[in-house]
Design an enzyme around this catalytic site. Structure first.
Site, PDB file in Angstrom:
ATOM      1  N   HIS A 139       0.835  -1.293   0.057  1.00 49.77           N
ATOM      2  CA  HIS A 139       0.185  -0.115   0.016  1.00 49.77           C
ATOM      3  C   HIS A 139       0.896   1.196  -0.086  1.00 49.77           C
ATOM      4  CE1 HIS A 139       0.468   1.544   4.100  1.00 49.77           C
ATOM      5  NE2 HIS A 139       0.885   0.208   4.616  1.00 49.77           N
ATOM      6  N   CYS A 140       0.197   2.394  -0.632  1.00 52.09           N
ATOM      7  CA  CYS A 140       1.190   3.745  -0.401  1.00 52.09           C
ATOM      8  C   CYS A 140       0.131   4.563   0.472  1.00 52.09           C
ATOM      9  CB  CYS A 140       1.128   4.263  -1.835  1.00 52.09           C
ATOM     10  SG  CYS A 140      -0.587   4.149  -2.604  1.00 52.09           S
ATOM     11  N   ALA A 141       0.141   5.801   0.387  1.00 51.39           N
ATOM     12  CA  ALA A 141      -0.372   6.798   1.392  1.00 51.39           C
ATOM     13  C   ALA A 141      -2.082   6.750   1.287  1.00 51.39           C
ATOM     14  CB  ALA A 141      -0.090   8.079   1.108  1.00 51.39           C
TER      15      ALA A 141
END
Length: 472
Positions: A25-27
């Site tokens: 996942h990212c932000a």
């Protein structure tokens, strides 16, 4: 929220545990590599309140959940799938290449190399922006700069300038480390190669252009061969190519040098051979190629002006959809590293116009739609896009409804055309939105602000018009 229940629903909607190859996942987004994207139940995903939008790009199926939520849901999903919940341990890219075409692989390669060093470039560029605010004439005080009006902050400006220049001065070290690692070599050998290329015994790369016509370029004379003793400060292409060669030479040697000599012989020969090739052949050729590329981009921007900028602004968001915008990173890095010649990067202001317009279109949807879920997504996503985080707005609202996306690219073209007309350039990378003001060259900030107003207004009004027509 019941994050475990959400993760279970998501896993069921994307085809179950067996369909998940890698996950990270990212932000704001879950980034998942699926064995077969045809197994995704899109209707189920669209019906989940927590899901702000989905899209597939670069071999990854991405689910927009929002900041904070994505972290917790990912932990539960990782537990359900047996994947590590430590984001630092995840490398979804390993499962992606087989799903990409050659062009996508090349763009991903550039992304893998440059994305890790973006924070350094951003920090250095913003420090440069603060320094320029202190030293710019007529910006705050008519006829004076701040350091002229307040001499006691002169050393502060000097300190900021030193901190800002460091990353660009030693850029080959950063790129050498990241690129050699990506190409499969020892990243510390890559850093050492970068150090060779900016060694203080060499003629500073920024002084090379002045030394050539004066015939003052120092050389090494070895066996009747002359090798220019010139550094590569602020360059991108030479260290990229040299890092690739270094990684391949190191890999070649490690397969053939006996293990008891490996730690001694392999690094020695890899650095020596690559170093000689760099200064004798690779460096001069790629430096000239890089100069031609930079000069060509600057010429194209200066020549096409408003029309070229408007076209770029119109196409910027579609390029983002494909993921091809990552190919702009090394170009912007080179433009920023050679500020004296380029004056900055014109790509960042155009990206900001695109993001502002996407945000405006999303906020227009907020007024038009009667769907409560879309309203909830649009309110947060629109503000987020104005601040430079555009994915929730673009993929969660605008592309899904289509007409806001068309309105957004119209607004982007209008704003980009305006900033291009007045040659607005950025001297730093940062959030391409409202906060991007600090990244802009001081003399162009007013035009940048006007460009954002144009982009917002045009994108908002175009979306309103298109939205009303789409209802008929």
């Amino acid at each position: 929220m019941d994050y475990k229940h959400i993760a279970q629903e998501l896993l069921q909607a994307i085809g179950g545990k067996g369909n998940v190859e890698e996950a990270a996942h990212c932000a704001t987004r879950m980034r998942i590599v699926l064995s077969d994207e045809r197994k995704v139940d899109q209707a189920k995903l669209d019906g989940m309140d927590v899901v702000k939008g989905t899209f597939s790009t670069g071999g990854q199926f991405q689910i927009i959940l929002g900041s904070g939520t994505v972290n917790e849901v990912y932990k539960e999903l990782a537990a359900l799938t047996g994947k590590s919940s430590d984001i630092q341990a995840k490398d979804v890219s390993k499962a992606v290449p087989k799903k990409l075409n050659p062009l996508q692989r090349f763009v991903k390669l550039l992304s893998d190399i440059f994305v890790p060093i973006i924070p350094v470039i951003v920090a250095a560029g913003l420090l440069m922006g603060f320094n320029n605010l202190l030293t710019a004439q007529d910006f705050f005080i008519e006829g004076k700069s701040l350091i002229e009006a307040y001499p006691n902050i002169t050393d502060l400006a000097a300190l900021l300038n030193t901190f800002a220049n460091a990353a660009f001065l030693f850029l080959p070290i950063l790129i050498g480390f990241s690129a050699t690692k990506r190409f499969g070599g020892n990243p510390y050998l890559g850093a050492a190669l970068g150090m060779l290329m900016v060694h203080p015994d060499l003629l500073n790369g920024y002084e090379y252009a002045d030394a050539v016509p004066k015939e003052e370029v120092p050389v090494w004379k070895i066996f009747n061969f002359e090798i220019e003793r010139v550094g590569y400060q602020g360059t991108v292409l030479p260290v990229l190519v040299s890092s690739f060669v270094l990684a391949k030479i190191e890999t070649f040697l490690r397969r053939r040098v006996p293990s008891f000599l490996d730690n001694l012989v392999t690094p020695l020969l890899a650095i020596f051979i690559t170093g000689v090739l760099t200064f004798a052949l690779l460096g001069p050729f790629t430096r000239n190629t890089g100069n031609l590329l930079t000069d060509g981009l600057v010429w194209l921007y200066d020549t096409t002006g408003m029309i070229g900028g408007a076209i770029f602004g119109l196409l910027y968001a579609p390029v983002v959809i494909t993921g091809m915008h990552h190919s702009f990173i090394p170009v912007e890095t080179q433009l920023l590293a050679d500020l004296a010649k380029t004056g900055g990067t014109f790509i960042f202001p155009i990206a900001a116009m695109s993001n502002i317009s996407q945000g405006a279109a999303t906020l227009a949807v907020l007024l038009l739609t009667k769907n409560s879920k879309i309203k909830g997504t649009a309110s947060a996503a629109g503000i987020s896009a104005l601040l430079g985080i555009v994915e929730p707005a673009m993929f969660g609202v605008n592309l899904k409804l289509r007409y806001p996306f068309y309105g957004a690219i119209i607004g982007s073209a209008a704003g980009a055309g305006f900033v291009s007309l007045f040659k607005v350039k950025a001297i730093a990378l940062g959030a391409a939105g409202l906060p991007g003001i600090i990244s802009i060259k001081p003399g162009s900030i007013t035009f940048f602000i006007i460009g954002m107003i144009i982009s917002f207004t045009a994108g908002f009004l175009a979306t309103i018009i298109l939205g009303k027509r789409s209802d008929k």
